[in-house]
Scaffold this motif. Structure first.
Motif, mmCIF file in Angstrom:
data_model
loop_
_atom_site.group_PDB
_atom_site.id
_atom_site.type_symbol
_atom_site.label_atom_id
_atom_site.label_comp_id
_atom_site.label_asym_id
_atom_site.label_seq_id
_atom_site.Cartn_x
_atom_site.Cartn_y
_atom_site.Cartn_z
ATOM 1 N N UNK A 192 0.820 -1.200 0.000
ATOM 2 C CA UNK A 192 0.000 0.000 0.000
ATOM 3 C C UNK A 192 0.861 1.262 0.000
ATOM 4 N N UNK A 193 2.191 1.087 -0.153
ATOM 5 C CA UNK A 193 3.098 2.206 -0.292
ATOM 6 C C UNK A 193 3.454 2.903 1.001
ATOM 7 N N UNK A 194 3.442 2.170 2.129
ATOM 8 C CA UNK A 194 3.803 2.806 3.391
ATOM 9 C C UNK A 194 4.501 1.790 4.286
ATOM 10 N N UNK A 195 5.143 2.313 5.304
ATOM 11 C CA UNK A 195 5.791 1.458 6.285
ATOM 12 C C UNK A 195 4.726 0.746 7.128
ATOM 13 N N UNK A 196 5.093 -0.407 7.728
ATOM 14 C CA UNK A 196 4.124 -1.135 8.562
ATOM 15 C C UNK A 196 3.520 -0.261 9.654
ATOM 16 N N UNK A 197 2.198 -0.267 9.726
ATOM 17 C CA UNK A 197 1.469 0.503 10.724
ATOM 18 C C UNK A 197 1.166 -0.374 11.943
ATOM 19 N N UNK A 198 0.915 0.262 13.103
ATOM 20 C CA UNK A 198 0.506 -0.532 14.273
ATOM 21 C C UNK A 198 -0.745 -1.340 13.939
ATOM 22 N N UNK A 199 -0.695 -2.641 14.173
ATOM 23 C CA UNK A 199 -1.814 -3.508 13.838
ATOM 24 C C UNK A 199 -1.748 -4.777 14.672
ATOM 25 N N UNK A 200 -2.886 -5.226 15.130
ATOM 26 C CA UNK A 200 -3.006 -6.535 15.747
ATOM 27 C C UNK A 200 -4.023 -7.337 14.945
ATOM 28 N N UNK A 201 -3.746 -8.593 14.736
ATOM 29 C CA UNK A 201 -4.732 -9.487 14.140
ATOM 30 C C UNK A 201 -5.374 -10.288 15.246
ATOM 31 N N UNK A 202 -6.696 -10.314 15.274
ATOM 32 C CA UNK A 202 -7.279 -11.219 16.254
ATOM 33 C C UNK A 202 -8.122 -12.260 15.570
ATOM 34 N N UNK A 203 -7.965 -13.478 16.086
ATOM 35 C CA UNK A 203 -8.562 -14.638 15.451
ATOM 36 C C UNK A 203 -9.496 -15.377 16.376
ATOM 37 N N UNK A 204 -10.680 -15.647 15.865
ATOM 38 C CA UNK A 204 -11.636 -16.498 16.571
ATOM 39 C C UNK A 204 -11.440 -17.924 16.077
ATOM 40 N N UNK A 205 -11.262 -18.827 16.995
ATOM 41 C CA UNK A 205 -11.041 -20.226 16.630
ATOM 42 C C UNK A 205 -12.363 -20.968 16.747
ATOM 43 N N UNK A 206 -12.781 -21.568 15.635
ATOM 44 C CA UNK A 206 -14.132 -22.104 15.510
ATOM 45 C C UNK A 206 -14.200 -23.612 15.662
ATOM 46 N N UNK A 207 -13.043 -24.261 15.712
ATOM 47 C CA UNK A 207 -12.964 -25.709 15.951
ATOM 48 C C UNK A 207 -11.815 -25.967 16.918
ATOM 49 N N UNK A 208 -11.887 -27.069 17.643
ATOM 50 C CA UNK A 208 -10.797 -27.422 18.548
ATOM 51 C C UNK A 208 -9.528 -27.696 17.747
#
Length: 288
Positions: free
Chosen positions: A151-167
């Protein structure tokens, strides 16, 4: 304050504790147990099945410019292994991910952070399976922040959050990450591993074992991968749902959005793999 053991699992409450903040700063991830109820998990899975069938029937290959990744089940039927922007197709899923209880996570990114359900790739549903025709049995080492460069920029502050739907115990494959690599030198952001090509076990990696309803949060600069299940067929299927917590200018996508460049590289790799899978299935059928 003493850092908690790396195997610590937390409970999501109305505030993020100092211990949780220190854990995230040190290791680059957090693991919260039992965040979604069984009813919510069942609702999401039911909606995913509905959305998947609608996309298969309509033969739609992109949502807001982002590709829908297709593959084959073991019996040769088509399946979707990565569906972006699911909140655009399901109000029920949107109502869950934007629920006020998750607002507590936003300050971990920045004061102006938000749940980016309509930005980047939106709310992504993943289906991993160790099947002959699987479009995605595993995923190689990568960081999520790499896309910022496209996207033409340096890495921005970001967190990915994941919902786990199976064991997902360790034998089922699942998330592997290298704690602390979110604090790596800039050159290691590019060259620590060959992006998506490398699947080898790292001596410092850990397996994040989850149950249906758990929530994981990881820094977008953290190196991670998805391991292949040791099981085969339907028993190997693992489902998860990921979306970004991010800051900076809002960049919502719509039906007129173009396909990000990084997806063309992924589509090329994915297309070659799928062609080889179809060839193996035809060869196997001919032999029988």
């Amino acid at each position: 304050m003493t850092i908690l053991p790396i195997t610590t699992k937390f409970e999501l409450r109305s505030e993020i504790s100092e211990a949780q903040q220190l854990f995230l700063e040190t290791y680059g991830f957090l693991h919260f147990e039992n965040v979604l109820s069984k009813t919510e998990v069942d609702t999401i899975l039911s909606e995913v099945d509905r959305v998947e069938q609608e996309l298969l029937d309509s033969k739609r290959d992109r949502i807001n410019g982002v590709p829908v990744y297709r593959g084959l089940r073991e019996d040769g039927r088509e399946a979707l292994f990565r569906i972006p922007f699911t909140t655009m197709l399901s109000e029920e899923i949107k109502n869950i991910v934007v629920h006020e209880r998750f607002q507590v996570l936003l300050p971990l990114v920045a004061e102006d952070a938000r749940i980016g359900h309509d930005e980047k790739d939106g709310v992504v549903i993943n289906r991993y399976a160790n099947e002959k025709g699987a479009g995605r049995p595993r995923l190689g080492w990568h960081t999520d922040a790499l896309r910022c460069l496209f996207y033409g920029r340096m890495p921005q502050p970001m967190l990915n959050f994941g919902f786990h739907l199976t064991d997902c115990p360790k034998e089922q494959g699942g998330l592997r990450l290298i704690p602390g690599t979110h604090k790596q030198a800039f050159k290691d952001f590019f060259f620590y591993k060959p992006y998506f090509i490398s699947h080898s076990t790292d001596p410092d990696e850990i397996a994040v074992e989850t149950k249906a309803g758990d929530l994981t949060v990881h820094d977008g600069r953290l190196w991670h991968r998805v391991e292949r299940s040791t099981f085969k067929g339907e028993s190997s299927v693992r489902r998860s749902m990921f979306l970004p917590l991010q800051s900076g200018p809002r960049e919502p996508k719509n039906e007129h959005s173009t396909t990000p460049q990084y997806h063309y590289l992924s589509l090329l790799q994915f297309g070659v793999r799928r062609a080889m899978q179809r060839l193996r299935l035809r060869t196997s059928s001919a032999i029988r």
